[in-house]
Design a protein around this motif. Structure first.
Motif, PDB file in Angstrom:
ATOM      1  N   ASP A  46       0.865  -1.183   0.000  1.00 16.25           N
ATOM      2  CA  ASP A  46       0.000   0.000   0.000  1.00 16.25           C
ATOM      3  C   ASP A  46       0.904   1.236   0.000  1.00 16.25           C
ATOM      4  N   GLY A  48       0.109   4.320   0.118  1.00 17.61           N
ATOM      5  CA  GLY A  48      -0.385   5.464   0.866  1.00 17.61           C
ATOM      6  C   GLY A  48      -0.509   6.694  -0.001  1.00 17.61           C
ATOM      7  N   GLN A  53      -1.770   2.869  -7.104  1.00 26.49           N
ATOM      8  CA  GLN A  53      -2.718   1.951  -6.483  1.00 26.49           C
ATOM      9  C   GLN A  53      -1.950   0.828  -5.792  1.00 26.49           C
ATOM     10  N   THR A 122      -6.639 -10.626  10.162  1.00 20.34           N
ATOM     11  CA  THR A 122      -6.416  -9.180  10.281  1.00 20.34           C
ATOM     12  C   THR A 122      -4.910  -8.920  10.268  1.00 20.34           C
ATOM     13  N   TRP A 123      -4.557  -7.736   9.806  1.00 20.00           N
ATOM     14  CA  TRP A 123      -3.152  -7.362   9.748  1.00 20.00           C
ATOM     15  C   TRP A 123      -2.572  -7.179  11.150  1.00 20.00           C
ATOM     16  N   ALA A 144       3.003  -0.965   4.131  1.00 20.16           N
ATOM     17  CA  ALA A 144       2.222   0.272   4.002  1.00 20.16           C
ATOM     18  C   ALA A 144       3.146   1.456   4.265  1.00 20.16           C
ATOM     19  N   ALA A 156      -0.624   2.895  10.219  1.00 20.69           N
ATOM     20  CA  ALA A 156      -1.847   2.180   9.842  1.00 20.69           C
ATOM     21  C   ALA A 156      -1.482   0.979   8.980  1.00 20.69           C
ATOM     22  N   PRO A 158      -1.981  -1.939   5.892  1.00 19.58           N
ATOM     23  CA  PRO A 158      -2.398  -1.802   4.487  1.00 19.58           C
ATOM     24  C   PRO A 158      -3.917  -1.708   4.375  1.00 19.58           C
ATOM     25  N   ARG A 159      -4.370  -0.899   3.422  1.00 14.77           N
ATOM     26  CA  ARG A 159      -5.812  -0.714   3.258  1.00 14.77           C
ATOM     27  C   ARG A 159      -6.455  -1.828   2.442  1.00 14.77           C
ATOM     28  N   VAL A 160      -5.665  -2.760   1.979  1.00 16.88           N
ATOM     29  CA  VAL A 160      -6.190  -3.935   1.262  1.00 16.88           C
ATOM     30  C   VAL A 160      -6.314  -5.074   2.260  1.00 16.88           C
ATOM     31  N   ALA A 161      -7.511  -5.596   2.441  1.00 14.03           N
ATOM     32  CA  ALA A 161      -7.729  -6.668   3.400  1.00 14.03           C
ATOM     33  C   ALA A 161      -7.008  -7.943   2.965  1.00 14.03           C
TER      34      ALA A 161
END
Length: 212
Positions: A46, A48, A53, A122-123, A144, A156, A158-161
């Motif tokens: 990610d 950020g 992308q 979960t991460w 990330a 935070a 990564p925003r990808v699950a």
């Protein structure tokens, strides 16, 4: 003396070799998307606010470390000048030198955070460096780019699950396997052989006429 059939055969062999040389096999290093069950370790990057992308790629097999998983997925990673790959400074060429020089440790407010997860889990922030950590089989490796406001702020994930993508329908897999077959090479080989055979026949007829 080199006869006409011999010359034609030599030309056909050269053309045939060229056809097979152009049909190079697909690389075994990395593929787009998540790994299938039992197919390797999925790597998520990610970027950020750096712009691109997120990347999701599969590192086949059992990578020996987090760095090896990145490389096995076909994602470029560069370490720092002082610590080498013990510190992942740039991933896929980012951040650029305007953000990080990669001379030593990255800035506490602009760096790559490193994560692990099981498929569908979960991460979790890694408690070990990527050069020595051992990715879990069938697991997810996450990166990330973090820009915390202060050095005490937690990054935070990564925003990808970390969710494995569903396998394509059977018809799609069949179509893909058919389309990947090197029909162009097969057709070229057949044409070359036909031309070569016809030339040999014509040459033989000419030789018989001369002998009569």
């Amino acid at each position: 003396m080199i006869t006409l059939p011999s010359r034609i055969a030599a030309v056909c062999l050269l053309l045939l070799a060229g056809c097979f040389a152009g049909a190079s096999p697909a690389s075994a290093t990395g593929s787009d998307g998540t790994c299938p069950a039992g197919g390797g370790v999925t790597v998520v990057v990610d970027f950020g606010d750096l712009g691109p992308q997120p990347l999701v790629r599969c590192a086949p097999g059992t990578p020996a470390s987090g760095i090896a998983a990145l490389q096995g997925a076909g994602i470029d990673v560069a370490g720092s000048q002082k610590y080498g790959l013990a510190v992942a400074c740039r991933i896929d060429g980012k951040p650029g030198p305007d953000v990080e020089s990669c001379a030593g440790m990255p800035s506490a407010t602009a760096y790559w955070s490193y994560w692990h997860a099981t498929a569908g889990g979960t991460w979790e922030s890694s408690q070990e460096g990527a050069q020595t950590s051992k990715p879990k089989a069938d697991g997810f490796e996450g990166w990330a780019f973090a820009r915390p406001k202060t050095a005490n702020d937690l990054p935070a994930p990564p925003r990808v699950a970390p969710v494995r993508q569903a396998a394509p329908p059977a018809s799609d897999v069949s179509d893909a396997s058919v389309s990947s077959f090197p029909w162009g090479v097969v057709i070229a080989v057949v044409v070359i052989l036909l031309i070569g055979g016809a030339a040999v026949v014509v040459s033989s007829r000419r030789r018989r006429r001369r002998d009569q």
